[in-house]
Design a protein around this motif. Structure first.
Motif, PDB file in Angstrom:
ATOM      1  N   SER A   1       0.814  -1.211   0.000  1.00 21.84           N
ATOM      2  CA  SER A   1       0.000   0.000   0.000  1.00 21.84           C
ATOM      3  C   SER A   1       0.852   1.268   0.000  1.00 21.84           C
ATOM      4  O   SER A   1       0.360   2.341   0.322  1.00 21.84           O
ATOM      5  N   TYR A   2       2.123   1.152  -0.367  1.00 22.42           N
ATOM      6  CA  TYR A   2       3.015   2.304  -0.379  1.00 22.42           C
ATOM      7  C   TYR A   2       2.497   3.404  -1.292  1.00 22.42           C
ATOM      8  O   TYR A   2       2.586   4.586  -0.958  1.00 22.42           O
TER       9      TYR A   2
ATOM     10  N   VAL B   1       6.549  11.391  11.294  1.00 22.43           N
ATOM     11  CA  VAL B   1       6.609  12.366  12.390  1.00 22.43           C
ATOM     12  C   VAL B   1       5.779  11.879  13.572  1.00 22.43           C
ATOM     13  O   VAL B   1       6.218  11.952  14.734  1.00 22.43           O
ATOM     14  N   ILE B   2       4.592  11.380  13.294  1.00 21.62           N
ATOM     15  CA  ILE B   2       3.730  10.876  14.367  1.00 21.62           C
ATOM     16  C   ILE B   2       4.385   9.688  15.066  1.00 21.62           C
ATOM     17  O   ILE B   2       4.370   9.595  16.299  1.00 21.62           O
ATOM     18  N   CYS B   3       4.968   8.774  14.295  1.00 14.47           N
ATOM     19  CA  CYS B   3       5.632   7.603  14.891  1.00 14.47           C
ATOM     20  C   CYS B   3       6.804   8.019  15.768  1.00 14.47           C
ATOM     21  O   CYS B   3       6.980   7.506  16.878  1.00 14.47           O
ATOM     22  N   MET B   4       7.608   8.950  15.278  1.00 15.19           N
ATOM     23  CA  MET B   4       8.759   9.408  16.066  1.00 15.19           C
ATOM     24  C   MET B   4       8.302  10.144  17.327  1.00 15.19           C
ATOM     25  O   MET B   4       8.834   9.908  18.424  1.00 15.19           O
ATOM     26  N   ALA B   5       7.337  11.028  17.190  1.00 12.52           N
ATOM     27  CA  ALA B   5       6.861  11.785  18.346  1.00 12.52           C
ATOM     28  C   ALA B   5       6.238  10.865  19.385  1.00 12.52           C
ATOM     29  O   ALA B   5       6.516  10.999  20.589  1.00 12.52           O
ATOM     30  N   SER B   6       5.419   9.928  18.943  1.00 12.17           N
ATOM     31  CA  SER B   6       4.782   9.032  19.907  1.00 12.17           C
ATOM     32  C   SER B   6       5.813   8.137  20.582  1.00 12.17           C
ATOM     33  O   SER B   6       5.691   7.837  21.771  1.00 12.17           O
TER      34      SER B   6
ATOM     35  N   LYS C   1       2.090   7.132   0.130  1.00 12.07           N
ATOM     36  CA  LYS C   1       3.223   7.988  -0.204  1.00 12.07           C
ATOM     37  C   LYS C   1       2.988   9.442   0.208  1.00 12.07           C
ATOM     38  O   LYS C   1       3.866  10.079   0.761  1.00 12.07           O
ATOM     39  N   GLN C   2       1.800   9.957  -0.035  1.00 12.71           N
ATOM     40  CA  GLN C   2       1.525  11.349   0.305  1.00 12.71           C
ATOM     41  C   GLN C   2       1.403  11.564   1.815  1.00 12.71           C
ATOM     42  O   GLN C   2       1.533  12.685   2.296  1.00 12.71           O
ATOM     43  N   LEU C   3       1.176  10.507   2.563  1.00 13.20           N
ATOM     44  CA  LEU C   3       1.063  10.619   4.020  1.00 13.20           C
ATOM     45  C   LEU C   3       2.329  10.161   4.740  1.00 13.20           C
ATOM     46  O   LEU C   3       2.341  10.078   5.975  1.00 13.20           O
ATOM     47  N   LEU C   4       3.370   9.843   4.006  1.00 11.00           N
ATOM     48  CA  LEU C   4       4.552   9.230   4.597  1.00 11.00           C
ATOM     49  C   LEU C   4       5.227  10.132   5.630  1.00 11.00           C
ATOM     50  O   LEU C   4       5.543   9.685   6.737  1.00 11.00           O
ATOM     51  N   ILE C   5       5.421  11.401   5.310  1.00 15.01           N
ATOM     52  CA  ILE C   5       6.098  12.307   6.254  1.00 15.01           C
ATOM     53  C   ILE C   5       5.269  12.504   7.524  1.00 15.01           C
ATOM     54  O   ILE C   5       5.808  12.374   8.633  1.00 15.01           O
TER      55      ILE C   5
END
Length: 142
Positions: free
Chosen positions: A77-78, A90-95, A82-86
C-alpha cells in the motif's frame, strides 16, 4: 502431552478474553482481556508459570514472524501512503519519544515511592549505611 496442556491453558484463557470482549461493552481488545486474565491467574497462583512457560516462550520466539504479513501489506500500500509518509513518520517518532519519556517518569516515580516506603528519603543517606559509617569513624578514633 506437556505442550498440548500448555496450549489448552493459553488458548482457553484467550477464549475467555474473547467472550469478555463480546459481553462487556468496553472498547478493550480481546487480547488485552486475555493478557490481564493470565496475569491475574499467574499472580494468584491458580496457574503456575511452569504450566505455560514452554509454549509461551515458543510463541514469543516466533512473534517476529507474525509481523511479516503486516509489513508486506504496508509495502503493497506504499502508493496510497506515499503522500502521508512524512506525517506518519513524524507521528511515529513523536509518539515513540513521548512513550519513552512517560515510561521513564513512571519508573522514577515507582522507584521513589519504593524508596520512601522502605524508609529511605531521597537526598539523605540510608539509615543503616549512616549507622555503619558512624561505627567505623568511632573505631578509627579509638
Amino acid at each position: 502431552m506437556k505442550y498440548v496442556k500448555e496450549c489448552t491453558i493459553i488458548f482457553g484463557i484467550t477464549l475467555v478474553g474473547e467472550l469478555l470482549n463480546a459481553f462487556l461493552p468496553l472498547p478493550v481488545p480481546a487480547g488485552v482481556y486475555g493478557l490481564f486474565l493470565l496475569l491475574l491467574l499467574l499472580c494468584g497462583g491458580i496457574v503456575k508459570l511452569e504450566d505455560v512457560e514452554a509454549t509461551g516462550n515458543f510463541l514469543l520466539d516466533t512473534m517476529p514472524i507474525m509481523f511479516i504479513p503486516a509489513c508486506v501489506g504496508l509495502i503493497e500500500s506504499y502508493g496510497s501512503m506515499k503522500q502521508l509518509l512524512i506525517p506518519l513518520l513524524v507521528i511515529c517518532m513523536a509518539s515513540t519519544v513521548i512513550v519513552m519519556g512517560v515510561t521513564g517518569k513512571v519508573a522514577e516515580a515507582v522507584l521513589s515511592v519504593k524508596k520512601n516506603r522502605d524508609g529511605v528519603v531521597e537526598g539523605e543517606p540510608d539509615p543503616a549505611l549512616a549507622e555503619a559509617m558512624e561505627e567505623i569513624r568511632e573505631q578509627e578514633e579509638q
